[in-house]
Design a protein around this motif. Structure first.
Motif, PDB file in Angstrom:
ATOM      1  N   UNK A  20      -3.622  15.206 -26.028  1.00 58.92           N
ATOM      2  CA  UNK A  20      -5.351  14.396 -25.996  1.00 58.92           C
ATOM      3  C   UNK A  20      -5.565  13.503 -25.170  1.00 58.92           C
ATOM      4  N   UNK A  21      -7.177  13.540 -24.734  1.00 56.02           N
ATOM      5  CA  UNK A  21      -7.424  12.777 -23.907  1.00 56.02           C
ATOM      6  C   UNK A  21      -8.748  12.038 -24.428  1.00 56.02           C
ATOM      7  N   UNK A  22      -8.871  10.719 -24.408  1.00 50.48           N
ATOM      8  CA  UNK A  22     -10.165  10.322 -25.294  1.00 50.48           C
ATOM      9  C   UNK A  22     -10.024   9.422 -23.808  1.00 50.48           C
ATOM     10  N   UNK A  23     -11.969   8.707 -24.261  1.00 51.57           N
ATOM     11  CA  UNK A  23     -11.831   8.133 -23.675  1.00 51.57           C
ATOM     12  C   UNK A  23     -12.492   6.415 -23.765  1.00 51.57           C
ATOM     13  N   UNK A  24     -12.225   5.835 -22.752  1.00 55.66           N
ATOM     14  CA  UNK A  24     -12.669   4.522 -22.394  1.00 55.66           C
ATOM     15  C   UNK A  24     -13.575   3.850 -21.762  1.00 55.66           C
TER      16      UNK A  24
END
Length: 87
Positions: A20-24
């Motif tokens: 899973x990718x999640x942005x910061x």
């Protein structure tokens, strides 16, 4: 918690990467963070098969994952693509 690093509520399952990718965001720069399916399965002690199960496991562990990603960002532990990977 470092207030200079912000996380959005977005997350996306990538079947090819099995993660899973999640942005910061830090100082205006967008940083893609990844967490592997293997990590999620190890921390939930469950086999995660469907995308819905995987995303639910991510949501249940979001706080811990954001803390881990934050530490890696602060320590500049980026991979060759400039991403953070929790695996």
């Amino acid at each position: 918690m470092n207030q200079n690093i912000l996380f959005s509520d977005l997350q996306n399952w990538d079947d090819d990467k099995q993660a899973i990718n999640f942005p910061a965001q830090q100082g205006g720069a967008l940083i893609t963070c990844w967490v592997s399916l293997k990590w999620l399965q190890q921390h939930t002690l469950q086999p995660l098969v469907t995308e819905a199960e995987i995303l639910a496991a991510f949501s249940a562990n979001r706080f811990d994952l954001e803390e881990l990603a934050e530490e890696q960002i602060e320590d500049e532990e980026f991979d060759s693509e400039g991403c953070i990977f929790i695996g």
